[in-house]
Design a protein around this motif. Structure first.
Motif, PDB file in Angstrom:
ATOM      1  N   VAL A  58       3.018  -6.108 -34.527  1.00 36.69           N
ATOM      2  CA  VAL A  58       2.130  -6.964 -33.741  1.00 36.69           C
ATOM      3  C   VAL A  58       2.339  -6.572 -32.284  1.00 36.69           C
ATOM      4  N   LEU A  59       1.319  -5.981 -31.684  1.00 34.52           N
ATOM      5  CA  LEU A  59       1.431  -5.427 -30.345  1.00 34.52           C
ATOM      6  C   LEU A  59       0.657  -6.277 -29.348  1.00 34.52           C
ATOM      7  N   TYR A  60       1.361  -6.833 -28.370  1.00 29.42           N
ATOM      8  CA  TYR A  60       0.750  -7.559 -27.261  1.00 29.42           C
ATOM      9  C   TYR A  60       0.619  -6.594 -26.088  1.00 29.42           C
ATOM     10  N   ASN A  61      -0.583  -6.101 -25.869  1.00 30.74           N
ATOM     11  CA  ASN A  61      -0.796  -5.082 -24.831  1.00 30.74           C
ATOM     12  C   ASN A  61       0.249  -3.973 -24.929  1.00 30.74           C
ATOM     13  N   GLY A  62       0.450  -3.513 -26.149  1.00 27.58           N
ATOM     14  CA  GLY A  62       1.359  -2.399 -26.402  1.00 27.58           C
ATOM     15  C   GLY A  62       2.804  -2.779 -26.638  1.00 27.58           C
ATOM     16  N   ARG A  63       3.171  -4.052 -26.441  1.00 25.09           N
ATOM     17  CA  ARG A  63       4.549  -4.500 -26.640  1.00 25.09           C
ATOM     18  C   ARG A  63       4.718  -4.994 -28.077  1.00 25.09           C
ATOM     19  N   ASN A  64       5.624  -4.396 -28.809  1.00 30.45           N
ATOM     20  CA  ASN A  64       5.827  -4.753 -30.209  1.00 30.45           C
ATOM     21  C   ASN A  64       6.641  -6.040 -30.303  1.00 30.45           C
ATOM     22  N   PHE A  65       5.959  -7.130 -30.643  1.00 28.11           N
ATOM     23  CA  PHE A  65       6.590  -8.438 -30.697  1.00 28.11           C
ATOM     24  C   PHE A  65       7.555  -8.554 -31.870  1.00 28.11           C
ATOM     25  N   VAL A  66       7.254  -7.877 -32.971  1.00 33.32           N
ATOM     26  CA  VAL A  66       8.065  -7.997 -34.185  1.00 33.32           C
ATOM     27  C   VAL A  66       9.484  -7.494 -33.942  1.00 33.32           C
ATOM     28  N   ASN A  67       9.614  -6.366 -33.277  1.00 35.19           N
ATOM     29  CA  ASN A  67      10.929  -5.751 -33.086  1.00 35.19           C
ATOM     30  C   ASN A  67      11.517  -6.009 -31.699  1.00 35.19           C
ATOM     31  N   ALA A  68      10.888  -6.868 -30.925  1.00 31.15           N
ATOM     32  CA  ALA A  68      11.360  -7.125 -29.561  1.00 31.15           C
ATOM     33  C   ALA A  68      12.676  -7.886 -29.568  1.00 31.15           C
ATOM     34  N   GLU A  75       9.565 -13.540 -22.969  1.00 30.46           N
ATOM     35  CA  GLU A  75       8.567 -13.138 -21.972  1.00 30.46           C
ATOM     36  C   GLU A  75       7.156 -13.248 -22.541  1.00 30.46           C
ATOM     37  N   ILE A  76       6.975 -12.774 -23.763  1.00 34.30           N
ATOM     38  CA  ILE A  76       5.649 -12.823 -24.382  1.00 34.30           C
ATOM     39  C   ILE A  76       5.249 -14.254 -24.704  1.00 34.30           C
ATOM     40  N   ARG A  77       6.204 -15.041 -25.196  1.00 32.77           N
ATOM     41  CA  ARG A  77       5.892 -16.437 -25.542  1.00 32.77           C
ATOM     42  C   ARG A  77       5.443 -17.242 -24.328  1.00 32.77           C
ATOM     43  N   ASN A 154      -0.551 -22.994 -18.345  1.00 35.93           N
ATOM     44  CA  ASN A 154       0.450 -22.031 -17.881  1.00 35.93           C
ATOM     45  C   ASN A 154      -0.156 -20.655 -17.636  1.00 35.93           C
ATOM     46  N   ASN A 155      -1.482 -20.635 -17.357  1.00 38.72           N
ATOM     47  CA  ASN A 155      -2.192 -19.364 -17.131  1.00 38.72           C
ATOM     48  C   ASN A 155      -1.986 -18.401 -18.295  1.00 38.72           C
ATOM     49  N   SER A 156      -2.218 -18.901 -19.486  1.00 36.64           N
ATOM     50  CA  SER A 156      -1.974 -18.117 -20.700  1.00 36.64           C
ATOM     51  C   SER A 156      -2.849 -16.866 -20.742  1.00 36.64           C
ATOM     52  N   LYS A 157      -2.246 -15.778 -21.204  1.00 36.75           N
ATOM     53  CA  LYS A 157      -2.991 -14.543 -21.438  1.00 36.75           C
ATOM     54  C   LYS A 157      -3.529 -14.476 -22.860  1.00 36.75           C
ATOM     55  N   TYR A 158      -2.893 -15.251 -23.745  1.00 46.24           N
ATOM     56  CA  TYR A 158      -3.254 -15.228 -25.163  1.00 46.24           C
ATOM     57  C   TYR A 158      -3.409 -16.668 -25.637  1.00 46.24           C
TER      58      TYR A 158
END
Length: 250
Positions: A58-68, A75-77, A154-158
């Motif tokens: 699962v990539l959030y703008n290229g960031r792999n959330f699964v293995n983060a 940061e992503i949350r 919170n100015n959410s991006k997602y």
């Protein structure tokens, strides 16, 4: 943008999602649809990290959330807003306190700035001057709009929405759909909505991913869905249309 690659999820050896992929673009209303038990809500929970997939990315703008690692996931949350099926407002908190809650938990923002932000998003969802009202004192549609305000404060991006029209009358459902689409376009949010409401599909479905029997069987826009050529999707679409027609006659 959120990209899901080859997602697999099972519970006690029962596969719920089998090699599901999709690209959810920024600034679009992206819908995940399917019959009850198809796995659409499970997919949403894997995307937001409530479930850990067996495999896939699962990539959030290229960031792999699964293995983060923990810090990267935090940061992503912080960039995620969530509108839950029932609104999920705190009964003991008033509208202002409900909307301010993510700012209290996730930021060090001064109190006056928090209140400014709360009033800004309440105005955006057309709930000015409702700050001190309790959830029990407002309608179901207003509660959903409070939930939307809380999700974007919170100015959410997602932005993730799980059955946002559940329990609402058709007119209010249309208003919630329009508000979600407006906010998505205005703030260029990556919005993912889980729904089985064909009105939502036809009105705001800029990208639609259809899940059936653990698989992604179709993807496309609301302009293409009536001519998909996928039997399971046709059954889903027209069963929903017939049910709406029956309800309208009763």
């Amino acid at each position: 943008m959120i990209e899901v690659k080859n997602l697999v999820k099972s519970f006690e050896d029962k596969i719920i999602l089998d090699d599901v992929s999709g690209i959810f673009e920024q600034g679009k209303t992206n819908l995940i649809i399917g019959a009850s038990g198809s796995g659409k809500s499970v997919m949403l929970k894997n995307i937001v990290g409530l479930y850990q997939p067996d495999s896939g990315q699962v990539l959030y703008n290229g960031r792999n959330f699964v293995n983060a690692d923990r810090d990267k996931k935090t940061e992503i949350r912080r960039e995620i807003g969530m509108l839950f099926q029932g609104g999920a407002l705190f009964d003991s908190k008033n509208v202002e306190q409900n909307v301010k809650f993510p700012l209290d938990v996730l930021t060090d923002m001064p109190e006056d700035e928090k209140l400014d932000r709360v009033n800004f998003v309440l105005k955006r969802v057309k709930l000015e001057n409702t700050n001190k009202r309790m959830p029990s004192e407002i309608s179901g549609g207003m509660q959903k709009r409070v939930g939307i305000a809380r999700a974007i404060v919170n100015n959410s991006k997602y932005l993730f929405c799980d059955e946002p029209n559940s329990g609402l009358d058709p007119r209010t459902s249309i208003q919630i759909d329009q508000l979600l689409q407006e906010i998505t376009d205005e703030y260029k949010i990556t919005t993912i909505i889980v729904t089985h409401d064909m009105n939502s599909v036809m009105e705001i479905g800029e990208y639609i991913l259809f899940i059936s029997d653990k698989k992604k069987l179709w993807e496309g826009s609301n302009e293409d869905i009536m001519h998909s050529g996928v039997e399971a999707l046709d059954d889903f679409v027209f069963a929903n249309k017939m049910m709406r027609r029956f309800k309208g006659m009763s």
